[in-house]
Design an enzyme around this catalytic site. Structure first.
Site, PDB file in Angstrom:
ATOM      1  N   ASP A   1       0.842  -1.191   0.000  1.00  0.00           N
ATOM      2  CA  ASP A   1       0.000   0.000   0.000  1.00  0.00           C
ATOM      3  C   ASP A   1       0.881   1.245   0.000  1.00  0.00           C
ATOM      4  O   ASP A   1       1.545   1.549   0.986  1.00  0.00           O
ATOM      5  CB  ASP A   1      -0.907  -0.002   1.233  1.00  0.00           C
ATOM      6  CG  ASP A   1      -1.925   1.126   1.193  1.00  0.00           C
ATOM      7  OD1 ASP A   1      -1.895   1.928   0.236  1.00  0.00           O
ATOM      8  OD2 ASP A   1      -2.748   1.212   2.122  1.00  0.00           O
TER       9      ASP A   1
ATOM     10  N   HIS B   1      -0.348   4.271  -0.314  1.00  0.00           N
ATOM     11  CA  HIS B   1      -1.120   5.246   0.480  1.00  0.00           C
ATOM     12  C   HIS B   1      -1.070   6.654  -0.116  1.00  0.00           C
ATOM     13  O   HIS B   1      -1.265   7.655   0.588  1.00  0.00           O
ATOM     14  CB  HIS B   1      -0.607   5.275   1.925  1.00  0.00           C
ATOM     15  CG  HIS B   1      -1.700   5.378   2.939  1.00  0.00           C
ATOM     16  ND1 HIS B   1      -1.895   6.492   3.724  1.00  0.00           N
ATOM     17  CD2 HIS B   1      -2.666   4.510   3.296  1.00  0.00           C
ATOM     18  CE1 HIS B   1      -2.913   6.299   4.538  1.00  0.00           C
ATOM     19  NE2 HIS B   1      -3.414   5.103   4.300  1.00  0.00           N
TER      20      HIS B   1
ATOM     21  N   GLU C   1      -0.984  -0.750  -4.230  1.00  0.00           N
ATOM     22  CA  GLU C   1      -2.198   0.026  -3.993  1.00  0.00           C
ATOM     23  C   GLU C   1      -1.927   1.526  -3.897  1.00  0.00           C
ATOM     24  O   GLU C   1      -0.977   1.952  -3.254  1.00  0.00           O
ATOM     25  CB  GLU C   1      -2.851  -0.456  -2.697  1.00  0.00           C
ATOM     26  CG  GLU C   1      -4.083   0.322  -2.277  1.00  0.00           C
ATOM     27  CD  GLU C   1      -4.736  -0.263  -1.046  1.00  0.00           C
ATOM     28  OE1 GLU C   1      -5.329   0.515  -0.276  1.00  0.00           O
ATOM     29  OE2 GLU C   1      -4.652  -1.490  -0.836  1.00  0.00           O
TER      30      GLU C   1
ATOM     31  N   GLU D   1      -9.888   3.782  -3.265  1.00  0.00           N
ATOM     32  CA  GLU D   1     -10.501   4.047  -1.967  1.00  0.00           C
ATOM     33  C   GLU D   1     -10.927   5.500  -1.812  1.00  0.00           C
ATOM     34  O   GLU D   1     -11.786   5.803  -0.981  1.00  0.00           O
ATOM     35  CB  GLU D   1      -9.550   3.664  -0.837  1.00  0.00           C
ATOM     36  CG  GLU D   1      -8.313   4.544  -0.717  1.00  0.00           C
ATOM     37  CD  GLU D   1      -7.335   4.010   0.310  1.00  0.00           C
ATOM     38  OE1 GLU D   1      -7.263   4.589   1.407  1.00  0.00           O
ATOM     39  OE2 GLU D   1      -6.661   3.001   0.015  1.00  0.00           O
TER      40      GLU D   1
ATOM     41  N   HIS E   1     -12.231  -1.805  -0.544  1.00  0.00           N
ATOM     42  CA  HIS E   1     -11.487  -1.192   0.561  1.00  0.00           C
ATOM     43  C   HIS E   1     -12.353  -1.259   1.815  1.00  0.00           C
ATOM     44  O   HIS E   1     -13.534  -0.934   1.770  1.00  0.00           O
ATOM     45  CB  HIS E   1     -11.187   0.257   0.180  1.00  0.00           C
ATOM     46  CG  HIS E   1     -10.412   1.024   1.184  1.00  0.00           C
ATOM     47  ND1 HIS E   1     -10.988   2.000   1.984  1.00  0.00           N
ATOM     48  CD2 HIS E   1      -9.104   1.013   1.508  1.00  0.00           C
ATOM     49  CE1 HIS E   1     -10.071   2.536   2.751  1.00  0.00           C
ATOM     50  NE2 HIS E   1      -8.907   1.952   2.481  1.00  0.00           N
TER      51      HIS E   1
END
Length: 381
Positions: free
Chosen positions: A183, A185, A209, A235, A284
């Site tokens: 991830d 982020h 991700e 997300e 998510h």
């Protein structure tokens, strides 16, 4: 049947629960939340109920269209999340009224079990490895990790190597028969992503991700074309219109959040849109048991589903062991990293209202961390 009222419960660690009541004694539950903006979303929920009070709760699609489109200003994280929690609750009521799980109302189940993954905790390589081994120990066959904290626009060679080494240590710890995802982020610039991804390719992560912030989604086609690692994102996208250019960019996995992207109704449409681009869906869900239950209902009815995120006691929040909010948490029991198909009506869960009310008596005010670089400038958390 008519909607007679609603209640909101702001409960630890950072969640917002919604109960919708009817004149026939059937109540539905939803989870409308923007993490760190619970009070704001609660206000939006209240505004939407000016329309819903007295309405027939079984007209789920009609209400979705009205709540999403009747206002002059549409979409965005707050309005879409308020809508999402209400939508979950209306589906819960409809399933309970007809005595069937929600997935039956979505066309029936296309699989018998759903694969889940858990988060890794830790700031050091040793801590990440220990966490990976612990997740494998509880039966999970897939994990997700964030092997970095604050990252500069173009970080040092030492920092890049540290990221690769941590990911390699986790790969070695879980072995080739299990999966790990990374991830990003949204903390990396496009240049930093293109520097790091080729070095991670030999480790064969399941996906990378959110390599970029959503405002830079126009760059995703270059990122996807530059690496063999499947790209996942979504997300912080809130509608099928938000997803449309991203699906065309070459991503491999779409990650709508059922508590942000318009609930079950809209995420079902996002999943169908993703299928037309041969894109898989991995909802998510770093949230509570209601959002997780709603996600599972969609997962069982979605042909192009990949894997389901969850954080209930298995790794996202240090104090996330909150299955006490359910009267019976066995509905989420997993075997070998899979959760079997729930059979209960609606969302398939029963909320322990006494526990929820007690928790809401001490409401949280969770806010996401604010990070700064060494020079004092703002960093991406």
């Amino acid at each position: 049947m008519k909607i007679t009222g609603f209640e909101l419960f702001r409960v630890a660690p950072r969640w917002l629960f919604l109960r919708v009541d009817t004149d026939e004694g059937i109540s539905g539950w939803g989870e409308p939340i923007v993490e760190g903006r619970a009070e704001t979303v609660a206000a939006a929920v209240g505004e939407l109920f000016d329309y819903l009070i007295g309405a027939d709760p079984l007209r789920v699609e009609h209400h979705w269209q009205t709540m999403a489109k009747a206002g002059f200003y549409r979409g965005g994280p707050v309005l879409s999340s308020a809508l999402a929690g209400i939508d979950q609750a209306l589906w819960d009521i409809k399933g309970k009224a007809l005595n069937v799980p929600v997935y039956e109302l979505l066309g029936g189940h296309v699989r018998d079990k759903v694969r889940i993954y858990g988060w890794l905790r830790g700031e050091t390589t040793a801590e990440l490895v220990d966490s990976a081994q612990a997740q494998v120990g509880v039966g999970l066959s897939a994990v997700k990790m964030n092997p970095w904290g604050l990252v500069s626009g173009l970080d040092t060679a030492r920092r890049v190597q540290e990221i690769v080494d941590r990911a390699a240590a986790v790969r070695e710890a879980i072995g080739p028969d299990r999966d790990f995802a990374l991830d990003f982020h949204g903390r990396f610039t496009a240049g930093m992503v293109r520097r790091v991804l080729p070095l991670l390719e030999p480790l064969l992560p399941m996906f990378a991700e959110e390599p970029l912030l959503p405002e830079y989604s126009s760059q995703l086609d270059r990122i996807a074309a530059s690496t063999s690692i499947p790209i996942a994102t979504g997300e912080r996208l809130f509608s099928r219109w938000d997803f449309e250019p991203v699906l065309r960019s070459g991503i491999a996995v779409a990650q709508p959040d059922l508590s942000h992207a318009g609930g079950i109704s809209e995420c079902r449409r996002i999943a169908a849109a993703a299928e037309t681009y041969d894109v898989l869906v991995a909802p998510h869900c770093p949230l509570g048991p209601i959002a997780f239950a709603a996600s599972l209902q969609l997962d069982f009815a979605t042909p192009n589903f990949l894997i389901q995120e969850q954080s209930l006691g298995l790794g996202y929040h240090p104090d996330s062991e909150r299955l006490g909010y359910l009267a019976d948490d066995s509905v989420f029991a997993s075997t070998d990293g899979y959760i079997p198909r729930p059979l209960g009506p609606g969302l398939g869960i029963e909320i322990d209202e006494d526990v929820v009310r007690a928790a809401a008596a001490n409401p949280h005010r969770w806010r996401n961390p604010v990070w700064h670089h060494a020079d004092g400038s703002l960093g991406s958390w």
